[in-house]
Design a protein around this motif. Structure first.
Motif, PDB file in Angstrom:
ATOM      1  N   TYR A 164      -5.644   2.621   1.578  1.00  0.00           N
ATOM      2  CA  TYR A 164      -5.472   4.077   1.475  1.00  0.00           C
ATOM      3  C   TYR A 164      -4.655   4.646   2.634  1.00  0.00           C
ATOM      4  N   ASP A 165      -4.958   4.258   3.850  1.00  0.00           N
ATOM      5  CA  ASP A 165      -4.257   4.819   5.008  1.00  0.00           C
ATOM      6  C   ASP A 165      -2.772   4.490   4.976  1.00  0.00           C
ATOM      7  N   GLN A 166      -2.434   3.246   4.614  1.00  0.00           N
ATOM      8  CA  GLN A 166      -1.024   2.859   4.543  1.00  0.00           C
ATOM      9  C   GLN A 166      -0.308   3.627   3.434  1.00  0.00           C
ATOM     10  N   ARG A 167      -0.966   3.775   2.314  1.00  0.00           N
ATOM     11  CA  ARG A 167      -0.349   4.509   1.205  1.00  0.00           C
ATOM     12  C   ARG A 167      -0.164   5.984   1.557  1.00  0.00           C
ATOM     13  N   ARG A 168      -1.145   6.549   2.244  1.00  0.00           N
ATOM     14  CA  ARG A 168      -1.042   7.955   2.642  1.00  0.00           C
ATOM     15  C   ARG A 168       0.134   8.160   3.582  1.00  0.00           C
ATOM     16  N   THR A 169       0.310   7.253   4.529  1.00  0.00           N
ATOM     17  CA  THR A 169       1.445   7.339   5.447  1.00  0.00           C
ATOM     18  C   THR A 169       2.769   7.237   4.695  1.00  0.00           C
ATOM     19  N   ALA A 170       2.822   6.340   3.713  1.00  0.00           N
ATOM     20  CA  ALA A 170       4.049   6.173   2.927  1.00  0.00           C
ATOM     21  C   ALA A 170       4.352   7.417   2.101  1.00  0.00           C
ATOM     22  N   VAL A 171       3.319   8.024   1.543  1.00  0.00           N
ATOM     23  CA  VAL A 171       3.503   9.245   0.752  1.00  0.00           C
ATOM     24  C   VAL A 171       4.023  10.377   1.627  1.00  0.00           C
ATOM     25  N   GLN A 172       3.450  10.526   2.814  1.00  0.00           N
ATOM     26  CA  GLN A 172       3.892  11.577   3.725  1.00  0.00           C
ATOM     27  C   GLN A 172       5.345  11.379   4.138  1.00  0.00           C
ATOM     28  N   ALA A 173       5.718  10.140   4.395  1.00  0.00           N
ATOM     29  CA  ALA A 173       7.101   9.841   4.782  1.00  0.00           C
ATOM     30  C   ALA A 173       8.066  10.155   3.638  1.00  0.00           C
ATOM     31  N   TYR A 174       7.665   9.812   2.415  1.00  0.00           N
ATOM     32  CA  TYR A 174       8.512  10.085   1.257  1.00  0.00           C
ATOM     33  C   TYR A 174       8.702  11.588   1.061  1.00  0.00           C
ATOM     34  N   ASN A 175       7.611  12.337   1.172  1.00  0.00           N
ATOM     35  CA  ASN A 175       7.688  13.779   0.943  1.00  0.00           C
ATOM     36  C   ASN A 175       8.534  14.487   1.993  1.00  0.00           C
ATOM     37  N   GLN A 176       8.512  13.990   3.214  1.00  0.00           N
ATOM     38  CA  GLN A 176       9.342  14.577   4.259  1.00  0.00           C
ATOM     39  C   GLN A 176      10.818  14.268   4.046  1.00  0.00           C
ATOM     40  N   ALA A 177      11.093  13.122   3.434  1.00  0.00           N
ATOM     41  CA  ALA A 177      12.482  12.696   3.241  1.00  0.00           C
ATOM     42  C   ALA A 177      13.091  13.201   1.941  1.00  0.00           C
ATOM     43  N   ASN A 178      12.266  13.721   1.030  1.00  0.00           N
ATOM     44  CA  ASN A 178      12.765  14.145  -0.269  1.00  0.00           C
ATOM     45  C   ASN A 178      12.378  15.597  -0.543  1.00  0.00           C
ATOM     46  N   ARG A 179      13.392  16.413  -0.782  1.00  0.00           N
ATOM     47  CA  ARG A 179      13.161  17.834  -0.984  1.00  0.00           C
ATOM     48  C   ARG A 179      12.693  18.160  -2.397  1.00  0.00           C
TER      49      ARG A 179
END
Length: 213
Positions: free
Chosen positions: A151-166
């Motif tokens: 869960y923690d790794q996936r959450r970090t990946a989701v946050q990174a994706y959302n910051q990089a994609n408008r």
């Protein structure tokens, strides 16, 4: 004569509306909750009373609500009567409780999983119905699931994706569920026959399966 109608002839799952108030601490601990449920029963009662009873029995879900109040009302409307479908009452009750907890997390800017874990039942807690929990598997399963699902790794990946994609976004959710249902006063018998010839077993019961819609 050409008659056109858009009348719904059969009922479905009961629609719900819920308004709520919630009080909480800065660390995400929920101190009080008030919910007001309204469901559309259609033009006849049918299963609506049982539906509302189940909803009231489910709204705490996995959480120790220290101070709470809940009301449930049925609306009679000019639509087809609605009926029991797959965990009747429990689905909306649990859904709205999760909505309240999620809103607390959003208001505080905290991870929803953290707020959920902070408010979960623990051994010794007492439910709104006076049942003391001498056995409670929530903490172990909750922690184990987050580990096994990364869960923690996936959450970090989701946050990174959302910051990089408008224009496109991703989400991640983990939801607990406490489900227990029964009918007080219902007496059902069962007969189990074991045949010596080949060891086959036949089971017959007076119980009925409900919730198919």
């Amino acid at each position: 004569m050409d008659i056109q109608t858009n009348m719904q002839m059969i009922g479905k799952r009961h629609p719900y509306q819920c308004t709520f108030k919630v009080g909480y601490q800065d660390d995400g601990t929920i101190e009080g909750m008030s919910l007001d449920f309204i469901t559309d029963g259609g033009w006849t009662i049918v299963d609506t009373n049982g539906e509302l009873g189940a909803c009231m029995g489910a709204f705490d879900n996995a959480y120790n609500l220290r101070n709470w109040s809940a009301t449930a009302r049925a609306a009679r409307t000019n639509t087809a009567s609605n009926t029991s479908m797959r965990a009747p009452g429990w689905v909306p009750g649990i859904y709205f409780c999760e909505e309240v907890v999620s809103n607390v997390a959003l208001a505080l800017g905290m991870d929803m999983a953290e707020v959920k874990a902070k408010n979960m039942y623990k051994v010794g807690d007492i439910t709104p119905f006076g049942q003391q929990l001498f056995y409670n598997n929530f903490p172990r399963v909750w922690a184990g699931l987050q580990t096994s699902a990364n869960y923690d790794q996936r959450r970090t990946a989701v946050q990174a994706y959302n910051q990089a994609n408008r224009w496109t976004k991703r989400g991640l959710s983990i939801v607990p569920c406490k489900y227990g249902i029964g009918y007080q006063g219902a007496l059902h018998g069962a007969s189990v026959s074991i045949y010596a010839a080949d060891g086959s077993i036949a089971v017959s019961t007076t119980g009925s399966e409900m919730g198919q819609g």
